[in-house]
Design a protein around this motif. Structure first.
Motif, short mmCIF file in Angstrom:
data_model
loop_
_atom_site.label_atom_id
_atom_site.label_comp_id
_atom_site.label_asym_id
_atom_site.label_seq_id
_atom_site.Cartn_x
_atom_site.Cartn_y
_atom_site.Cartn_z
N PHE A 234 7.37 -8.34 -6.18
CA PHE A 234 6.46 -9.00 -5.24
C PHE A 234 6.28 -8.09 -4.03
CE2 PHE A 234 5.85 -12.81 -2.20
CZ PHE A 234 4.46 -12.75 -2.36
N ARG A 235 5.06 -7.64 -3.82
CA ARG A 235 4.76 -6.71 -2.73
C ARG A 235 4.22 -7.49 -1.53
NH1 ARG A 235 1.01 -2.64 -6.37
NH2 ARG A 235 2.56 -2.12 -7.98
N VAL A 236 4.83 -7.28 -0.38
CA VAL A 236 4.43 -7.98 0.84
C VAL A 236 4.17 -6.96 1.93
CG1 VAL A 236 5.03 -9.71 2.56
CG2 VAL A 236 5.79 -9.99 0.18
N GLY A 237 3.00 -7.01 2.52
CA GLY A 237 2.67 -6.15 3.64
C GLY A 237 2.83 -6.90 4.95
N LEU A 238 3.50 -6.29 5.91
CA LEU A 238 3.75 -6.91 7.22
C LEU A 238 3.09 -6.05 8.29
CD1 LEU A 238 7.53 -7.62 6.65
CD2 LEU A 238 5.69 -9.28 6.49
N SER A 239 2.22 -6.66 9.04
CA SER A 239 1.51 -5.92 10.07
C SER A 239 1.39 -6.77 11.32
CB SER A 239 0.12 -5.51 9.57
OG SER A 239 -0.49 -4.60 10.47
N MET B 222 -2.75 -2.52 -0.79
CA MET B 222 -1.66 -2.02 -1.64
C MET B 222 -0.58 -3.07 -1.87
SD MET B 222 0.33 0.57 0.97
CE MET B 222 -1.08 1.62 1.17
N VAL B 223 -0.76 -4.28 -1.38
CA VAL B 223 0.27 -5.32 -1.52
C VAL B 223 -0.33 -6.57 -2.14
CG1 VAL B 223 1.67 -4.46 0.39
CG2 VAL B 223 -0.14 -6.13 0.84
N ASP B 224 0.57 -7.45 -2.63
CA ASP B 224 0.13 -8.71 -3.20
C ASP B 224 -0.19 -9.73 -2.12
OD1 ASP B 224 0.71 -7.60 -5.70
OD2 ASP B 224 2.79 -8.29 -5.62
N MET B 225 0.56 -9.69 -1.03
CA MET B 225 0.38 -10.64 0.07
C MET B 225 0.40 -9.90 1.39
SD MET B 225 2.57 -14.08 0.93
CE MET B 225 1.81 -15.40 1.87
N PHE B 226 -0.58 -10.18 2.22
CA PHE B 226 -0.69 -9.54 3.52
C PHE B 226 -0.32 -10.56 4.59
CE2 PHE B 226 -3.63 -7.95 7.02
CZ PHE B 226 -2.67 -7.08 7.51
N VAL B 227 0.76 -10.28 5.32
CA VAL B 227 1.26 -11.18 6.35
C VAL B 227 1.03 -10.56 7.72
CG1 VAL B 227 3.28 -12.41 7.23
CG2 VAL B 227 3.01 -12.06 4.77
N PHE C 57 2.35 -18.97 -2.57
CA PHE C 57 1.21 -18.06 -2.68
C PHE C 57 1.30 -17.23 -3.96
CE2 PHE C 57 -0.26 -13.69 -2.17
CZ PHE C 57 -1.59 -13.87 -1.86
N ARG C 58 2.48 -16.64 -4.20
CA ARG C 58 2.63 -15.80 -5.40
C ARG C 58 2.39 -16.59 -6.68
NH1 ARG C 58 8.48 -13.67 -7.08
NH2 ARG C 58 8.57 -15.91 -7.55
N ASP C 59 2.94 -17.79 -6.77
CA ASP C 59 2.77 -18.60 -7.97
C ASP C 59 1.31 -19.00 -8.17
OD1 ASP C 59 5.48 -18.39 -8.36
OD2 ASP C 59 5.95 -20.35 -7.47
N ALA C 60 0.64 -19.36 -7.08
CA ALA C 60 -0.76 -19.76 -7.18
C ALA C 60 -1.63 -18.60 -7.64
CB ALA C 60 -1.25 -20.30 -5.84
N MET C 61 -1.37 -17.42 -7.11
CA MET C 61 -2.18 -16.25 -7.46
C MET C 61 -1.88 -15.79 -8.89
SD MET C 61 -4.08 -15.63 -4.82
CE MET C 61 -4.58 -13.92 -4.81
N LEU C 62 -0.63 -15.93 -9.32
CA LEU C 62 -0.29 -15.56 -10.69
C LEU C 62 -0.92 -16.50 -11.70
CD1 LEU C 62 3.49 -14.52 -10.60
CD2 LEU C 62 1.57 -13.13 -11.40
N ASN C 63 -0.87 -17.78 -11.42
CA ASN C 63 -1.36 -18.78 -12.38
C ASN C 63 -2.88 -18.69 -12.58
OD1 ASN C 63 1.22 -19.79 -12.72
ND2 ASN C 63 1.01 -21.34 -11.12
N CYS C 64 -3.61 -18.33 -11.54
CA CYS C 64 -5.07 -18.25 -11.68
C CYS C 64 -5.55 -16.86 -12.07
CB CYS C 64 -5.75 -18.69 -10.38
SG CYS C 64 -5.57 -17.51 -9.03
#
Length: 439
Positions: free
Chosen positions: A165-170, A277-282, A366-373
């Motif tokens: 699981f890739r998470v970007g923090l900015s 470059m990430v799955d989720m941008f925080v 978020f990860r589960d929702a994006m994976l399922n769809c």
């Protein structure tokens, strides 16, 4: 016809990674030969080559190649039947010169250590990827290709789902990104996860140096054997990340880290390269992060999948609540990125740990929702295209700057631009004409 085959064969082999590109090259060769061959011979072959461009399967390609109208160039096109069967590593080995025994031993040592989760091998592999040495860059691509193949096998065993699981923090400077990673990272390693942190530090615009001080704020996490922290300088790269951050993510995943956190430098409203470059941008914002108007501004805020208000403790609780309400209202005015996920605004305190477990639960939702769809897979595929073109632009610019003809004309054109004789746009056009005329 022997001369024709001698022209067709190199064209058919030139793009062995993509047989449709090879067909386009073959078609160009045939067009150049049309006058000598005559329309009676050339046009049937051109027609068949054009038809082959739309074929998607190797079986269909094989049947089409057996038709009489294309038998004249069958000897040259037969290699296209195996193009999809050629491994990427083999094609890459053909692209670079033969590896020496020392280089083979080095790559084998790095790969074996990497997939065993050895931190030293991971560190050395990232250093190899970050180098600017031409030969070492080629070695890095060979290593990356092997790691990619290993990761694909892992994903197959995982039901086709990503293994990490890739998470970007900015966020702006002083938002508490490093302190946030320290708290979240310790919580995740305590739950059995392996966490890698790719922390990007700004480089000096005068000396080119970088402080690399992120580890000083992660004292506990840096001593955790289930965590790996790698600080890297931006080296002039815009967008808050480095040129090789995307490749470093692949190496971390190959080393067995299932959570990859990418911390950017302190950024502004338009620097969100990490989102590609990430799955989720925080996006992390401090309690004094501005009013609702800042949230409405297009840019980094509309790229965020989750907005985190940090430092929500003590006297800052009230301002944090206000900022949370204002950004929640502002996000309603922005166009949605996903059909299944609505960006949320949460409050946390790295000092007390309040809200951190709930934050991670939200990220898992978020990860589960994006994976399922299926949106997560589409997002990763799109990101690969984005970084492909980013690297093409970077390498094309470097090739342009190092070209002898451009280097010869550049000083005089720079002098004329600085003196005001010609505009920068005209000078750029002249340099591009010089570059293209000698290709």
């Amino acid at each position: 016809m022997g001369t024709l085959a001698s022209e067709l064969l190199p064209a058919s082999r030139a793009s062995c990674l993509n047989y449709r590109d090879g067909l386009l090259k073959l078609e160009q060769v045939l067009l150049n030969r049309k006058r000598k061959m005559g329309p009676t011979t050339a046009f049937p072959i051109l027609h068949r080559v054009a038809a082959l461009s739309s074929i998607r399967s190797t079986t269909a390609l094989r049947h089409s190649l057996c038709k009489p109208t294309v038998k004249l160039c069958y000897a040259s096109l037969c290699t296209l039947q195996q193009m999809r069967c050629v491994s990427t590593e083999t094609a890459l080995s053909q692209h670079i010169s033969d590896l020496t025994d020392r280089e083979k031993r080095l790559l084998t040592k790095l790969y074996d250590g990497l997939i065993r989760g050895q931190r030293a091998a991971l560190a050395e592999s990232i250093t190899l990827v970050e180098t600017q040495h031409p030969r070492k860059k080629e070695l890095a691509q060979v290593l990356l290709q092997r790691v990619l193949a290993f990761r694909q096998e892992q994903e197959k065993r995982n039901g086709g789902n990503p293994v990490a699981f890739r998470v970007g923090l900015s966020g702006p400077p002083g938002a508490g990104k490093s302190s946030f990673i320290e708290v979240v990272g310790k919580m995740l390693t305590g739950r059995g996860h392996k966490v890698s942190v790719l922390a990007v530090d700004p480089s000096s615009c005068t000396t080119g140096g970088s402080l690399m001080g992120d580890k000083t704020r992660m004292t506990e996490l840096s001593r955790d054997m289930n965590a790996y922290i790698r600080p890297s300088p931006t080296s002039g790269t815009l967008g808050g990340v480095t040129r090789t951050t995307n490749e470093a993510i692949v190496l971390c995943e190959g080393a067995g880290y299932d959570i990859v956190l990418v911390e950017t430098v302190g950024v502004g409203q338009s620097e969100f390269a990490v989102a590609d470059m990430v799955d989720m941008f925080v996006l992390l914002i401090p309690p004094a992060g501005g009013d609702e108007l800042q949230g409405i501004k297009r840019g980094i805020i509309e790229m965020a999948d989750l907005v985190v208000v940090t430092k929500s403790d003590g006297e800052l609780v009230v301002p944090a609540r206000r900022i949370q309400a204002e950004y929640t209202s502002a996000l309603k005015l922005l166009r949605k990125k996903s059909k299944v996920w609505k960006p949320k605004v949460v409050r946390i305190s790295s000092e007390t740990g309040q809200g951190v477990p709930e934050l991670w639960d939200t990220m898992l939702q978020f990860r589960d929702a994006m994976l399922n769809c299926g949106e997560l897979r589409i997002r990763r595929q799109t990101q690969q295209k984005v970084w492909l073109w980013n690297l093409i632009q970077e390498n094309a610019l470097r090739h342009f700057q190092q070209h002898p003809a451009v280097r010869a004309e550049l000083p005089e054109l720079e002098r004329r631009v600085t003196s005001g004789d010609i505009s920068p746009g005209l000078a750029a056009d002249l340099l591009l004409k010089v570059f293209s005329s000698v290709q």
